[in-house]
Design a protein around this motif. Structure first.
Motif, PDB file in Angstrom:
ATOM      1  N   GLN A 209       0.949  -1.163  -0.159  1.00  0.00           N
ATOM      2  CA  GLN A 209       0.033   0.047   0.019  1.00  0.00           C
ATOM      3  C   GLN A 209       1.003   1.289  -0.156  1.00  0.00           C
ATOM      4  O   GLN A 209       0.583   2.211  -0.813  1.00  0.00           O
ATOM      5  N   LEU A 210       1.865   1.391   0.793  1.00  0.00           N
ATOM      6  CA  LEU A 210       2.892   2.369   0.929  1.00  0.00           C
ATOM      7  C   LEU A 210       3.482   2.491  -0.749  1.00  0.00           C
ATOM      8  O   LEU A 210       3.534   3.845  -1.027  1.00  0.00           O
ATOM      9  N   LYS A 211       3.954   1.644  -1.137  1.00  0.00           N
ATOM     10  CA  LYS A 211       4.371   1.525  -2.609  1.00  0.00           C
ATOM     11  C   LYS A 211       3.439   2.140  -3.653  1.00  0.00           C
ATOM     12  O   LYS A 211       4.025   3.009  -4.561  1.00  0.00           O
ATOM     13  N   LEU A 212       2.451   1.737  -3.418  1.00  0.00           N
ATOM     14  CA  LEU A 212       1.385   2.299  -4.354  1.00  0.00           C
ATOM     15  C   LEU A 212       1.012   3.926  -4.331  1.00  0.00           C
ATOM     16  O   LEU A 212       0.840   4.725  -5.229  1.00  0.00           O
ATOM     17  N   LEU A 213       0.905   4.073  -2.795  1.00  0.00           N
ATOM     18  CA  LEU A 213       0.779   5.566  -2.670  1.00  0.00           C
ATOM     19  C   LEU A 213       2.081   6.455  -3.117  1.00  0.00           C
ATOM     20  O   LEU A 213       1.747   7.616  -3.470  1.00  0.00           O
ATOM     21  N   LEU A 248      -5.691  -0.339  -2.388  1.00  0.00           N
ATOM     22  CA  LEU A 248      -5.893   0.879  -3.141  1.00  0.00           C
ATOM     23  C   LEU A 248      -6.682   1.674  -2.358  1.00  0.00           C
ATOM     24  O   LEU A 248      -7.163   2.814  -2.449  1.00  0.00           O
ATOM     25  N   GLU A 249      -7.495   1.056  -1.274  1.00  0.00           N
ATOM     26  CA  GLU A 249      -8.663   1.705  -0.481  1.00  0.00           C
ATOM     27  C   GLU A 249      -7.894   2.705   0.223  1.00  0.00           C
ATOM     28  O   GLU A 249      -6.807   2.799   0.972  1.00  0.00           O
ATOM     29  N   GLY A 250      -8.549   4.171   0.111  1.00  0.00           N
ATOM     30  CA  GLY A 250      -8.137   5.125   0.644  1.00  0.00           C
ATOM     31  C   GLY A 250      -7.076   6.013  -0.172  1.00  0.00           C
ATOM     32  O   GLY A 250      -6.698   7.245   0.220  1.00  0.00           O
ATOM     33  N   LEU A 266      -9.205   8.686  -8.815  1.00  0.00           N
ATOM     34  CA  LEU A 266      -8.179   7.730  -9.032  1.00  0.00           C
ATOM     35  C   LEU A 266      -8.456   6.798 -10.071  1.00  0.00           C
ATOM     36  O   LEU A 266      -9.632   6.162 -10.073  1.00  0.00           O
ATOM     37  N   PHE A 267      -7.653   6.709 -11.122  1.00  0.00           N
ATOM     38  CA  PHE A 267      -7.735   5.819 -12.069  1.00  0.00           C
ATOM     39  C   PHE A 267      -6.952   4.581 -12.230  1.00  0.00           C
ATOM     40  O   PHE A 267      -5.743   4.398 -12.016  1.00  0.00           O
ATOM     41  N   ASP A 272      -8.087  -5.917 -18.724  1.00  0.00           N
ATOM     42  CA  ASP A 272      -8.779  -6.051 -19.904  1.00  0.00           C
ATOM     43  C   ASP A 272      -8.611  -4.748 -20.635  1.00  0.00           C
ATOM     44  O   ASP A 272      -9.495  -4.663 -21.688  1.00  0.00           O
ATOM     45  N   GLY A 273      -7.948  -3.933 -20.262  1.00  0.00           N
ATOM     46  CA  GLY A 273      -7.709  -2.442 -20.834  1.00  0.00           C
ATOM     47  C   GLY A 273      -8.974  -1.537 -20.419  1.00  0.00           C
ATOM     48  O   GLY A 273      -8.681  -0.468 -20.782  1.00  0.00           O
ATOM     49  N   SER A 274      -9.916  -1.910 -19.715  1.00  0.00           N
ATOM     50  CA  SER A 274     -10.848  -0.749 -18.964  1.00  0.00           C
ATOM     51  C   SER A 274     -10.311  -0.337 -17.874  1.00  0.00           C
ATOM     52  O   SER A 274      -9.084  -0.645 -17.237  1.00  0.00           O
ATOM     53  N   VAL A 275     -10.687   0.835 -17.351  1.00  0.00           N
ATOM     54  CA  VAL A 275     -10.035   1.529 -16.423  1.00  0.00           C
ATOM     55  C   VAL A 275     -11.200   1.814 -15.055  1.00  0.00           C
ATOM     56  O   VAL A 275     -12.395   2.256 -15.576  1.00  0.00           O
ATOM     57  N   LYS A 276     -11.025   1.556 -13.946  1.00  0.00           N
ATOM     58  CA  LYS A 276     -12.087   1.921 -12.936  1.00  0.00           C
ATOM     59  C   LYS A 276     -11.570   3.170 -12.296  1.00  0.00           C
ATOM     60  O   LYS A 276     -10.370   3.538 -11.981  1.00  0.00           O
ATOM     61  N   ALA A 277     -12.639   4.076 -12.210  1.00  0.00           N
ATOM     62  CA  ALA A 277     -12.437   5.255 -11.722  1.00  0.00           C
ATOM     63  C   ALA A 277     -12.991   5.575 -10.160  1.00  0.00           C
ATOM     64  O   ALA A 277     -14.279   5.336 -10.204  1.00  0.00           O
ATOM     65  N   SER A 278     -12.396   5.953  -9.540  1.00  0.00           N
ATOM     66  CA  SER A 278     -12.853   6.114  -8.048  1.00  0.00           C
ATOM     67  C   SER A 278     -12.763   7.742  -7.858  1.00  0.00           C
ATOM     68  O   SER A 278     -11.979   8.505  -7.984  1.00  0.00           O
ATOM     69  N   LEU A 279     -14.236   8.401  -7.733  1.00  0.00           N
ATOM     70  CA  LEU A 279     -14.211   9.685  -7.615  1.00  0.00           C
ATOM     71  C   LEU A 279     -14.674  10.120  -6.072  1.00  0.00           C
ATOM     72  O   LEU A 279     -15.386   9.422  -5.577  1.00  0.00           O
ATOM     73  N   ARG A 280     -14.136  11.291  -5.692  1.00  0.00           N
ATOM     74  CA  ARG A 280     -14.315  11.844  -4.105  1.00  0.00           C
ATOM     75  C   ARG A 280     -14.318  13.363  -4.381  1.00  0.00           C
ATOM     76  O   ARG A 280     -13.590  14.084  -5.053  1.00  0.00           O
TER      77      ARG A 280
END
Length: 327
Positions: A209-213, A248-250, A266-267, A272-280
């Motif tokens: 999680q720290l590395k992703l951040l 990825l949470e938070g 956050l994209f 599969d080539g799609s993208v999950k978008a999280s919006l705040r």
């Protein structure tokens, strides 16, 4: 509680009392509210003397495995290919498709109780207990348990407190109202260990999680006069860091929390080539409306959707900019 809402709680209790052999499900890639609500629904069914099976398309996140009963949530494979359920309890699923592949285990003509707090929920159940004013589905289950007349024990209080804590961001989000704090106090009185739960879920980070951040912070992009901040995580990032989806949470909150930012995004790229978008939303921007326009949903301040590549990413960003300019 209004008369109509009271009838909804009565109807939900009737659904739970009149049948047996329930399947309790929640949404794919479950979070704290989803898992705690699944387990709280199971606790109530147990008090009612009912048989039940708990399942989710995706595994219980490691950080939530401390919750009592979490080991009993089965995977799709563990259900068996020939098993079909006629009585379903879906918790924290904003729409039917969020149940995922578990819907294949529903019998023809199955009846479903839909318990949820997302304002975008389209009431897909035969019986619907939808309370958009609730901060978490766990809060609805707290009230449903009160309706049942069964007293909470410490394990149930811990489940409900976890859902409430995680969906309010540690009681920091705008959905933290007097009802939330009153409910939290009652759960602490019933035996929930608030400090231990908060330390595990809010204060502790995994190394992946720290590395992703670090990667996400290095890729921050600002648009529309620095009112929109976005971050990106690729499938390769997930593999290289050894991260799980729960890591990825938070992460999106780091984009939203920048001073002056009204929308953090956050994209997350998928294989599969799609993208999950999280919006705040950091202000009054309704990100649920934006996500709904792209087939997603959620809350005014927190929502998500799935996009098909760069064209839709650009379209979403343009929609965010238009929404900011139109206010």
């Amino acid at each position: 509680m209004s008369g109509a809402m009271h009838r909804d709680f009565k109807a939900a209790m009737h659904f739970l009392n009149e049948g047996d052999d329930y399947l309790v499900v929640s949404h794919v890639q479950p979070d704290g509210d989803a898992i705690s609500s699944t387990l709280a629904a199971a606790w109530l069914l147990g008090r009612l003397g009912k048989r039940f099976v708990l399942a989710n398309q995706d595994p219980v996140p490691d950080r939530l495995r401390f919750l009592s009963g979490s080991e009993g949530i089965r995977s799709l494979d563990q259900l068996g290919t020939d098993v079909r359920f006629k009585r379903i309890v879906a918790v924290d699923c904003a729409d039917y498709k969020r149940i995922g592949l578990l819907a294949d285990r529903f019998a023809d003509g199955a009846e479903l109780l839909n318990i949820d707090h997302h304002p975008t929920n389209d009431a897909y159940g035969a019986c619907n207990l939808i309370v958009p004013e609730a901060a978490a589905t766990a809060q609805i289950l707290y009230e449903l348990i009160a309706e049942s007349g069964h007293a909470l024990d410490p394990s149930a209080a811990e489940l409900l407190y976890t859902g409430l804590l995680t969906d309010t961001g540690g009681f920091r989000y705008s959905n933290t109202d007097t009802r939330v704090m009153q409910t939290a106090a009652k759960l602490l009185e019933a035996g929930a260990d608030g400090y231990r739960i908060a330390d595990r879920l809010l204060e502790t980070m995994t190394l992946p999680q720290l590395k992703l951040l670090r990667l996400g912070l290095n890729r921050m992009e600002f648009r529309f006069g620095d009112r929109v901040c976005s971050m990106r995580i690729t499938p390769e990032d997930m593999a290289d860091t050894g991260a799980a989806p729960e890591d990825l949470e938070g992460l999106v909150n780091y984009a939203r929390n920048v001073e002056g930012v009204e929308a953090g995004i956050l994209f997350k790229g998928m294989r599969d080539g799609s993208v999950k978008a999280s919006l705040r939303s950091g202000g009054t921007l309704d990100v649920a409306a934006l996500a709904s326009a792209f087939g997603g949903g959620g809350h005014v301040r927190a929502a998500g959707c799935r996009l098909e590549g760069e064209v839709q990413i650009d379209a979403l960003l343009a929609a965010v900019g238009e929404a900011l300019e139109s206010r």
